[in-house]
Each structure stands twice: as structure tokens, then as C-alpha cells.
Design an enzyme around this catalytic site. Structure first.
Site, PDB file in Angstrom:
ATOM      1  N   GLU A  50      36.651  29.778  43.379  1.00  0.00           N
ATOM      2  CA  GLU A  50      37.454  28.855  42.570  1.00  0.00           C
ATOM      3  C   GLU A  50      37.753  27.603  43.383  1.00  0.00           C
ATOM      4  O   GLU A  50      38.037  27.673  44.574  1.00  0.00           O
ATOM      5  CB  GLU A  50      38.766  29.531  42.150  1.00  0.00           C
ATOM      6  CG  GLU A  50      39.651  28.624  41.301  1.00  0.00           C
ATOM      7  CD  GLU A  50      40.959  29.278  40.870  1.00  0.00           C
ATOM      8  OE1 GLU A  50      41.521  28.844  39.845  1.00  0.00           O
ATOM      9  OE2 GLU A  50      41.426  30.214  41.543  1.00  0.00           O
ATOM     10  N   LYS A 119      38.997  27.678  32.475  1.00  0.00           N
ATOM     11  CA  LYS A 119      40.024  28.709  32.692  1.00  0.00           C
ATOM     12  C   LYS A 119      40.930  28.806  31.474  1.00  0.00           C
ATOM     13  O   LYS A 119      41.546  27.832  31.048  1.00  0.00           O
ATOM     14  CB  LYS A 119      40.828  28.346  33.944  1.00  0.00           C
ATOM     15  CG  LYS A 119      41.782  29.415  34.432  1.00  0.00           C
ATOM     16  CD  LYS A 119      42.380  28.961  35.768  1.00  0.00           C
ATOM     17  CE  LYS A 119      43.214  30.027  36.430  1.00  0.00           C
ATOM     18  NZ  LYS A 119      43.647  29.582  37.787  1.00  0.00           N
ATOM     19  N   CYS A 160      40.152  33.459  38.109  1.00  0.00           N
ATOM     20  CA  CYS A 160      41.410  33.818  38.766  1.00  0.00           C
ATOM     21  C   CYS A 160      42.404  34.509  37.837  1.00  0.00           C
ATOM     22  O   CYS A 160      42.285  35.688  37.544  1.00  0.00           O
ATOM     23  CB  CYS A 160      42.008  32.571  39.421  1.00  0.00           C
ATOM     24  SG  CYS A 160      43.220  32.939  40.713  1.00  0.00           S
TER      25      CYS A 160
END
Length: 282
Positions: A50, A119, A160
Site C-alpha cells: 500500500e 479502497k 488494508c
């Protein structure tokens, strides 16, 4: 496609735990160098962490943001084609229409972009005395699932914080994904507590391989990443794991083993869809 996959029950996966500096050009150069190294050692699917091209933090996203295609994704496309691999480009801050996103791009062996994952779940947390962080101060959320096909298996993407949401992984499992990859940067509070636990949970619940790719730990950074890039098999076993330093983690993904586990404990066919269900809405 199933027949082709059946003939390729194993492939090598490489996770690049990159040390990320404040100099974008250095990050790109080092990332591409490590991708070449991974390919030379037999990796067919390679993943970056990331925010691999910039420091992680709300104060950095706007400064380092790019449009897609742009400088960073062009480099990823070129090195994927040069090495003839599937490259999961970690994530970069993306600018589009005046909004910023935390975005992962995937490139195939011909250099074409196969997927773009923004995301979905933004990292807004407050653990008093430990850490407070609010991605939504600068970032907008993505609104779609992201999957891509390889000759080996179908792969689902998250970034994440997306890993905390079991429903997302369940949808990927329902759609035929056998490997879930999460570029992520857990911190020194949530990392030791939940990083491995969440991966093992997602893997066992869905009988899939789960891989996470973190930046290397930099104690001097404003946000200190936990590191420990990891691969978990469908039995919930950690089969590869990094420490905190810059490194490349290699593991051979065995899809025959995945098939055997699903046959031995056939939870996917035993779900009570008359009582409950998870659905992909868009």
C-alpha cells in the site's frame, strides 16, 4: 478456463515489502528493481505494498497524487510487460475529477491494466492514547469490488482496512476467487493485535489463500508501518512471513491443496442460503 487452471496447480507469488522514502522517483526505481528480482526467481504474480510510491499519511496524499494512467502506473505497466508477470501495484494516491482515492492497479504480462481497485473502506479510527487517523479527511472511498483472472486462479483485491470487512471477502469467495491480496499498512497498535488474525480469519472462512503486502517499517516516519507481509493458506496456516525490514517474500501457491481442503470440509456447499446470504449490490 477451469481446465487451464487445473493444469497449473502451482505458481510462485512474491510480496515486495518495500522501504518507502519521501522521493517518489527513488521509490519507483527500487520497486521496479525488486519486481525484476522477483521475476528472475520464478515469481509469476508479484505484489507491491500500500502507498508504495509515497509516504503514508493524509498530509502526503494530495502532493503525491497522480492521475491513472500516469507516471507510476506507466512504470508498473512497463515492468510487468518486461518480466511477463501479473503485477499488483500496491496502491498509490490517485487524483480523479478533483477527488483523491487510495488506488491499486493490476497489470498483466502484456502490460495491459487488468483491474483498478479504489479502497472501499476508509481508515477512520480513534484508539485513545494510541492512534488517531482519518483517511476521509482527504480521500474518497471506492464503490466497487475488483477481481481479475490469471491462468492460475481468479484473484480478489482489497486495500488494508478493507480486510476487516468479512463480507467483502465472502463475495470474492462466492465469485470464484481463490487468492485474496491486500496491500496494507497496519500500524504499531493494530498490527500486532489484528494483522495476522484477520488474514487467518479471511482464509479459513472462505477457504482461500490470503496475502498481505506491507511497506517495510520506518521508525522515523510519521506513520510507522507494522511490516510482516504474510501469506496464509486455506487451512489458516501462515506459510510465509516477513519481519519488519525491506525484503521480498516468496511462496508457492498450491491450488491442489486448496481443492483438497474444500473437499474435506465442504463449507461452500453446506451454506444455508435459505437462512442467510451475502450479496454484491454493485
Amino acid at each position: 478456463m477451469q481446465a487451464a487452471r487445473g493444469a497449473m496447480a502451482n505458481f510462485r507469488l512474491a510480496l515486495i515489502q518495500l522501504h518507502v522514502s519521501a522521493v517518489k522517483s527513488d521509490n519507483l526505481q527500487r520497486a521496479c528493481g525488486l519486481v525484476r528480482e522477483a521475476s528472475a526467481k520464478g515469481a509469476k504474480v508479484v505484489a507491491l505494498p500500500e502507498c508504495f510510491n509515497s509516504p503514508y499519511g493524509t498530509q502526503y496524499f494530495k502532493e503525491y497524487a497522480e492521475r491513472i494512467p500516469g507516471e507510476s502506473t506507466q512504470k508498473l505497466s512497463e515492468v510487468a510487460r518486461e518480466c511477463s508477470i501479473y503485477l499488483i501495484g500496491g496502491s498509490i494516491p490517485e487524483e480523479d475529477g478533483g477527488k483523491l482515492y487510495n488506488t491499486c492497479t493490476v497489470f498483466g504480462p502484456d502490460g495491459a491494466m487488468l483491474a483498478k481497485h479504489r479502497k472501499v473502506h476508509l481508515f477512520d479510527i480513534n484508539i485513545p492514547g494510541k492512534i488517531q487517523f482519518k483517511e476521509s479527511e482527504t480521500l474518497s472511498p471506492g464503490n466497487s469490488f475488483s477481481m481479475f483472472d490469471t491462468p492460475y486462479c481468479k484473484v480478489g483485491l482489497g486495500i488494508c482496512y478493507d480486510m476487516r470487512f468479512a463480507e467483502m471477502a465472502q463475495v470474492y469467495g462466492q465469485k470464484g476467487c481463490q487468492l485474496l491480496i491486500y496491500p496494507g499498512a497496519f500500524n504499531m497498535t493494530t498490527g500486532p493485535a489484528h494483522w495476522e488474525l484477520l488474514q487467518r480469519g479471511r482464509a479459513v472462512d472462505n477457504q482461500v489463500y490470503v496475502a498481505t503486502v506491507s511497506p517495510a517499517r520506518d521508525e522515523k516516519a510519521s506513520y510507522v508501518a507494522w511490516g510482516h507481509s504474510t501469506v496464509v493458506n486455506p487451512w489458516g496456516e501462515v506459510i510465509a512471513k516477513a519481519g519488519a525490514e525491506e525484503t521480498v517474500v516468496y511462496t508457492d501457491i498450491d491450488l491442489k491443496k486448496l481443492a483438497e481442503i474444500r473437499q474435506q470440509i465442504p463449507i461452500l456447499s453446506q451454506k444455508r442460503c435459505d437462512l442467510y446470504g451475502i450479496e454484491m449490490k454493485k
